[in-house]
Design a protein around this motif. Structure first.
Motif, PDB file in Angstrom:
ATOM      1  N   GLU A 163      28.595  32.310  37.195  1.00 55.65           N
ATOM      2  CA  GLU A 163      29.280  32.420  35.904  1.00 55.65           C
ATOM      3  C   GLU A 163      29.566  33.885  35.561  1.00 55.65           C
TER       4      GLU A 163
ATOM      5  N   MET B 211      32.555  34.951  37.653  1.00 55.13           N
ATOM      6  CA  MET B 211      33.819  34.402  37.177  1.00 55.13           C
ATOM      7  C   MET B 211      34.259  35.067  35.869  1.00 55.13           C
ATOM      8  N   LEU B 212      33.311  35.371  34.979  1.00 57.87           N
ATOM      9  CA  LEU B 212      33.666  36.087  33.755  1.00 57.87           C
ATOM     10  C   LEU B 212      34.196  37.482  34.074  1.00 57.87           C
ATOM     11  N   CYS B 213      33.585  38.127  35.056  1.00 50.62           N
ATOM     12  CA  CYS B 213      34.049  39.454  35.473  1.00 50.62           C
ATOM     13  C   CYS B 213      35.463  39.364  36.041  1.00 50.62           C
ATOM     14  N   LYS B 214      35.729  38.342  36.865  1.00 53.03           N
ATOM     15  CA  LYS B 214      37.067  38.179  37.449  1.00 53.03           C
ATOM     16  C   LYS B 214      38.110  37.916  36.369  1.00 53.03           C
ATOM     17  N   ASN B 215      37.708  37.241  35.285  1.00 56.11           N
ATOM     18  CA  ASN B 215      38.652  36.993  34.189  1.00 56.11           C
ATOM     19  C   ASN B 215      38.948  38.267  33.406  1.00 56.11           C
ATOM     20  N   GLU B 216      37.996  39.184  33.372  1.00 52.90           N
ATOM     21  CA  GLU B 216      38.218  40.459  32.686  1.00 52.90           C
ATOM     22  C   GLU B 216      39.257  41.311  33.400  1.00 52.90           C
ATOM     23  N   ASN B 217      39.123  41.395  34.726  1.00 53.44           N
ATOM     24  CA  ASN B 217      39.960  42.311  35.494  1.00 53.44           C
ATOM     25  C   ASN B 217      40.153  41.719  36.882  1.00 53.44           C
ATOM     26  N   ARG B 218      41.382  41.615  37.342  1.00 58.18           N
ATOM     27  CA  ARG B 218      41.685  41.018  38.650  1.00 58.18           C
ATOM     28  C   ARG B 218      41.515  42.007  39.812  1.00 58.18           C
TER      29      ARG B 218
ATOM     30  N   CYS C 177      34.453  43.772  40.396  1.00 63.49           N
ATOM     31  CA  CYS C 177      33.368  42.784  40.373  1.00 63.49           C
ATOM     32  C   CYS C 177      32.511  42.786  41.640  1.00 63.49           C
TER      33      CYS C 177
END
Length: 135
Positions: free
Chosen positions: A53, A56-63, A68
């Motif tokens: 989780e 995934m939250l990190c990936k949603n912040e920045n692609r 991450c």
């Protein structure tokens, strides 16, 4: 007459010379193929839920993939820990399950439209009829 031509693929392993950031701890790969990972996927999902989780939250912040890396390494370490525990405690059952997946197309079925009970598959038709295509 055919002429032999040397292959163009590289025989040595391709290693990316770009060093990873020094502030990240080194994590080895899991060292498993897709069948053992698929066999352990349910357990990895439950055991490493918090790390997954966070990742995934990190990936949603920045692609950006570099953003991450720490979270991704935590997920990898958690999965390594679980695979090690599975090998220590239930190696025989774990091996049986992933070998079964490996030998049976990992539980996937292949269906080709037009085959089976509907009729012959496209490549089995002896006299195919070609129709004009509308443009």
């Amino acid at each position: 007459m055919s002429v032999y031509q040397e292959g163009t693929t590289r025989k040595e392993a391709l290693v990316d010379p770009t060093p990873l950031p020094t502030d990240l701890p080194k994590v080895d790969e899991l060292g498993t193929t897709s069948a053992p990972l698929k066999s352990a996927a349910f357990f990895i999902g439950a055991y490493c839920k918090e790390y997954n989780e966070d990742f995934m939250l990190c990936k949603n912040e920045n692609r950006d993939p570099a953003h991450c890396l720490k979270e991704g390494r935590r997920v990898t370490r958690c999965a390594q820990d679980l695979i090690t525990k599975m090998r220590e405690n239930c190696l025989e059952q774990f091996n049986q399950h992933w070998n079964c997946l490996e030998k049976n197309n990992q539980g996937l079925t292949k269906t080709i439209p037009g085959g089976g009970p509907q009729g012959k598959q496209v490549h089995e038709i002896s006299n195919p009829i070609f129709k004009a295509m509308q443009k």
